[in-house]
Design an enzyme around this catalytic site. Sequence first.
Site, PDB file in Angstrom:
ATOM      1  N   ALA A  68       0.869  -1.178   0.000  1.00  0.00           N
ATOM      2  CA  ALA A  68       0.000   0.000   0.000  1.00  0.00           C
ATOM      3  C   ALA A  68       0.904   1.226   0.000  1.00  0.00           C
ATOM      4  CB  ALA A  68      -0.871  -0.015   1.251  1.00  0.00           C
ATOM      5  N   GLY A 107       0.504  -5.076   0.648  1.00  0.00           N
ATOM      6  CA  GLY A 107      -0.640  -5.104  -0.260  1.00  0.00           C
ATOM      7  C   GLY A 107      -0.296  -5.775  -1.587  1.00  0.00           C
ATOM      8  N   GLU A 110      -0.732  -9.264  -1.015  1.00  0.00           N
ATOM      9  CA  GLU A 110      -2.172  -9.551  -0.863  1.00  0.00           C
ATOM     10  C   GLU A 110      -2.872  -9.601  -2.223  1.00  0.00           C
ATOM     11  OE1 GLU A 110      -2.411  -6.398   2.120  1.00  0.00           O
ATOM     12  OE2 GLU A 110      -3.412  -7.848   3.437  1.00  0.00           O
ATOM     13  N   GLU A 130       3.989  -5.836   7.224  1.00  0.00           N
ATOM     14  CA  GLU A 130       3.202  -4.812   7.910  1.00  0.00           C
ATOM     15  C   GLU A 130       3.568  -4.646   9.376  1.00  0.00           C
ATOM     16  OE1 GLU A 130       2.052  -6.766   5.575  1.00  0.00           O
ATOM     17  OE2 GLU A 130       0.540  -5.759   4.345  1.00  0.00           O
TER      18      GLU A 130
HETATM   19  C1  3H9 Z   1       0.595  -2.344   3.391  1.00  0.00           C
HETATM   20  O1  3H9 Z   1       0.838  -2.822   2.320  1.00  0.00           O
HETATM   21  C2  3H9 Z   1      -0.746  -2.405   4.064  1.00  0.00           C
HETATM   22  C3  3H9 Z   1      -1.675  -3.397   3.419  1.00  0.00           C
HETATM   23  O2  3H9 Z   1      -1.571  -4.646   4.068  1.00  0.00           O
HETATM   24  C4  3H9 Z   1      -3.122  -2.986   3.611  1.00  0.00           C
HETATM   25  C5  3H9 Z   1      -3.598  -1.733   2.972  1.00  0.00           C
HETATM   26  C6  3H9 Z   1      -5.092  -1.538   3.039  1.00  0.00           C
HETATM   27  N1  3H9 Z   1       4.715   3.377   0.046  1.00  0.00           N
HETATM   28  O3  3H9 Z   1      13.456   1.469   0.486  1.00  0.00           O
HETATM   29  P1  3H9 Z   1      13.871   2.226  -0.713  1.00  0.00           P
HETATM   30  C7  3H9 Z   1       9.549   4.741  -1.045  1.00  0.00           C
HETATM   31  S1  3H9 Z   1       1.756  -1.479   4.258  1.00  0.00           S
HETATM   32  C8  3H9 Z   1       5.229   4.561  -0.273  1.00  0.00           C
HETATM   33  O4  3H9 Z   1      15.009   3.157  -0.596  1.00  0.00           O
HETATM   34  P2  3H9 Z   1      14.743  -0.195  -1.978  1.00  0.00           P
HETATM   35  C9  3H9 Z   1      10.626   5.063  -0.019  1.00  0.00           C
HETATM   36  O5  3H9 Z   1      10.136   5.923   0.966  1.00  0.00           O
HETATM   37  C10 3H9 Z   1       3.154  -1.489   3.208  1.00  0.00           C
HETATM   38  N2  3H9 Z   1       6.530   4.794  -0.517  1.00  0.00           N
HETATM   39  O6  3H9 Z   1      14.115   1.253  -1.962  1.00  0.00           O
HETATM   40  C11 3H9 Z   1      11.678   5.699  -0.901  1.00  0.00           C
HETATM   41  O7  3H9 Z   1      11.265   7.029  -1.157  1.00  0.00           O
HETATM   42  P3  3H9 Z   1      12.335   8.213  -1.311  1.00  0.00           P
HETATM   43  C12 3H9 Z   1       3.840  -2.785   3.243  1.00  0.00           C
HETATM   44  C13 3H9 Z   1       7.347   3.759  -0.427  1.00  0.00           C
HETATM   45  O8  3H9 Z   1      14.846  -0.564  -3.393  1.00  0.00           O
HETATM   46  C14 3H9 Z   1      11.576   4.914  -2.199  1.00  0.00           C
HETATM   47  O9  3H9 Z   1      10.277   4.311  -2.178  1.00  0.00           O
HETATM   48  N3  3H9 Z   1       5.065  -2.680   2.468  1.00  0.00           N
HETATM   49  C15 3H9 Z   1       6.886   2.475  -0.094  1.00  0.00           C
HETATM   50  O10 3H9 Z   1      15.949  -0.231  -1.107  1.00  0.00           O
HETATM   51  C16 3H9 Z   1      12.607   3.823  -2.360  1.00  0.00           C
HETATM   52  O11 3H9 Z   1      12.585   3.013  -1.204  1.00  0.00           O
HETATM   53  C17 3H9 Z   1       6.232  -2.405   3.048  1.00  0.00           C
HETATM   54  O12 3H9 Z   1       6.328  -2.253   4.251  1.00  0.00           O
HETATM   55  C18 3H9 Z   1       5.506   2.302   0.142  1.00  0.00           C
HETATM   56  N4  3H9 Z   1       4.974   1.103   0.458  1.00  0.00           N
HETATM   57  O13 3H9 Z   1      13.675  -1.124  -1.270  1.00  0.00           O
HETATM   58  C19 3H9 Z   1       7.401  -2.328   2.132  1.00  0.00           C
HETATM   59  N5  3H9 Z   1       7.938   1.637  -0.072  1.00  0.00           N
HETATM   60  O14 3H9 Z   1      13.146   7.850  -2.514  1.00  0.00           O
HETATM   61  C20 3H9 Z   1       8.176  -1.094   2.413  1.00  0.00           C
HETATM   62  C21 3H9 Z   1       9.021   2.369  -0.401  1.00  0.00           C
HETATM   63  O15 3H9 Z   1      11.503   9.421  -1.451  1.00  0.00           O
HETATM   64  N6  3H9 Z   1       9.231  -0.866   1.433  1.00  0.00           N
HETATM   65  N7  3H9 Z   1       8.670   3.654  -0.621  1.00  0.00           N
HETATM   66  O16 3H9 Z   1      13.125   8.182  -0.037  1.00  0.00           O
HETATM   67  C22 3H9 Z   1      10.390  -1.556   1.423  1.00  0.00           C
HETATM   68  O17 3H9 Z   1      10.615  -2.453   2.202  1.00  0.00           O
HETATM   69  C23 3H9 Z   1      11.412  -1.145   0.426  1.00  0.00           C
HETATM   70  O18 3H9 Z   1      11.148   0.174   0.043  1.00  0.00           O
HETATM   71  C24 3H9 Z   1      11.461  -2.004  -0.863  1.00  0.00           C
HETATM   72  C25 3H9 Z   1      12.441  -1.344  -1.866  1.00  0.00           C
HETATM   73  C26 3H9 Z   1      11.990  -3.397  -0.494  1.00  0.00           C
HETATM   74  C27 3H9 Z   1      10.101  -2.110  -1.495  1.00  0.00           C
END
Ligand code: 3H9
Length: 654
Positions: A68, A107, A110, A130
Amino acid sequence: MAEMRFSESVSARLDGDVLVVAIDNPPVNALSAHVRSGLVAALDYAAGARDIVGFVISGTGRIFVGGADIREFGKPPVAPSLPDVIDQIEAFEKPVVCAVAGAALGGGCEVALACHGRIAGENAAFGLPEVKLGIVPGAGGTQRLPRLIGTIAAIDLICTGRTAKADEAVALGLADAIAADPLTAAIAAARENAGRPLRRTGRITVPAVDAAAVDMAEAKVVAKSRGQCAPVEAVRLVKAAGHCDLEQGLAEERATFLRLRDSEESAALRHVFFAERAAGKVETLADVSPRRIETVGVVGTGLMGSGIVVSALTSGYHVIALEQTPEAAASGRERIAGILAKAVQSRRLTAEGREACLARLEATAEAKDLAMADLVVEAVFDDLSVKTDLFRRLDSIVAPDAILATNTSYLDPDTIAAATADPSRVVGLHFFSPANVMRLVEVVDCAKTAPDVLASALNFVKRLGKLAIVCGVTEGFIGNRIFSAYRREAEFMLEDGALPHQIDSALEAYGFPMGIFAVNDMAGLEIAWARRKRLAATRDPAERYVEIADRLCEAGRLGRKNGLGWYAYPNGERTIDPAVTAVIEAARAEKNIVPRAFTAMEIMNRLLTAMVDEGKALLSEGIAARPGDIDLVMINGYGFPAHKGGPMFAAQKS
Ligand code: 3H9
């Protein structure tokens, strides 16, 4: 056929009779409002098009879908909601198959769970992280995952938030198959299933499970949660999947997700998430190219040095480890091989991986062998003359553009740098022990460090998979300065009436894995004692000074290693020792202090205030760049509970 566009981030093309949808929402294809509406528009189109028999969902770029959109949290909801999109996918009359190249997280996972088929690329990874954001999956993850992989495996994945790579995902039953070209395979799977009964995850019955095994898995989660709500709530929801119908389970999950999303715990963990992303960005380095680092020299193969070597080896570097004698080099090599063997045992490394690491390691007693190193990290005894001598020697051995890094904890790196002809190539890399495990590295920007040297050091730490926090030169850097400040405050409270176990209990109830006195016992009391003796001559006599720790050391109580410190350790168990209480009472009596009682809340308030005041001083002196950096240091180096966001964040909230 031409590309069809369903929203600014969702497009599609027809592959014969299959609609192939691509999500393109950089940087991580988060499920922002326009992605959700685009998916719904594409589904509606495919539902109405008679010549379309199947539907494939793919992501553009190196990530399938990162989850999400966390930036939407706290803003007014925009329809369609993710659960509605996901319900529509699962209920779709034509087969929906996802082609997962890269990570499918939160998400994104999901969405995959609701599809009728899941094809993983070789680099695919599935996870519901999450809980790391203080929430539970909110779009069916806790209900669909146990239906596919069983209750115990679902508790493990959801409550740790870890990711499963493609092969594990297939073994678990989360993904159907691995394909070198997942998109082509998914298109074929969609076509093959056209007109057949579809496997809808929500209709599957959760496999039967032994109640005792579930209790054990639950107890493990509770024990690890250290007061954090999300993992415990997640277990409850996964268990509910076993005895509720899908609708009830989803309603309960949604209510829990919304409640936790608005909690302080989630705000704190989101702060940590964004602080980590901000920490790597140093504005002044935006246009600076780092130097190339392929071969790393490490001087010293003690506990710290061998940890650094292992970390560099497992990250793909060639390493030259220097010791004083050939015998010491040989035993250093053994120590390193031992750590690698343990990593194989605990499955963090494969046997081939270990062999590859050892093949990239050279252990030597000849300093000139470091001539090939692009970066040399010293991890020798923390003594100024030892380090300055070493840097003087290294300066004439390594190439002129090689970088020299000191791993000192308390010495002045500028003085060490001054021993070289070119101090601009010197930087501080303050690792935490054991360095192959601990994520934090304070990267010290010394007075003369060149920008490209700093950029290279940051790159190096990032490639080690560690968290780099830039800090300026000060005694103890960010972490040890704050640690000293709250340790001082803890000792004031001892003198004023609290006992070590009361202070430790307050910290542990707050979420620290171990209280400060227990930590000191674990680390050993003699290093701080030696430091206090060193500083005694220059200490302001008007400053409050608590002698209790000195008295304990003088009595031979040096911590856990000799079974006596702030506590006694009969059979290795931490126990309150009346002899320590007597030392504390005597110290109070000497200063005519009448002891008073402390509540756990007062203890925590005073410790937090001490941390925050020191943090503010570090910011005003320009040693730390952001409050978030201080929070990350305390969380990753000193056991501050991440779900409280770090001291600077917690102070803002109270
Ligand atoms: C969820 O899904 C809830 C659902 O169950 C239900 C909903 C109803 N959103 O980490 P990076 C940005 S909760 C927005 O350096 P990498 C991050 O801030 C979510 N922005 O890259 C950064 O921005 P900036 C569950 C996001 O390649 C840029 O992307 N998901 C999100 O080293 C690059 O990020 C997670 O918890 C996001 N979801 O790693 C996953 N994710 O350049 C969280 C990232 O402005 N994300 N950004 O600083 C991660 O673990 C890592 O970002 C990922 C990529 C592995 C995806």
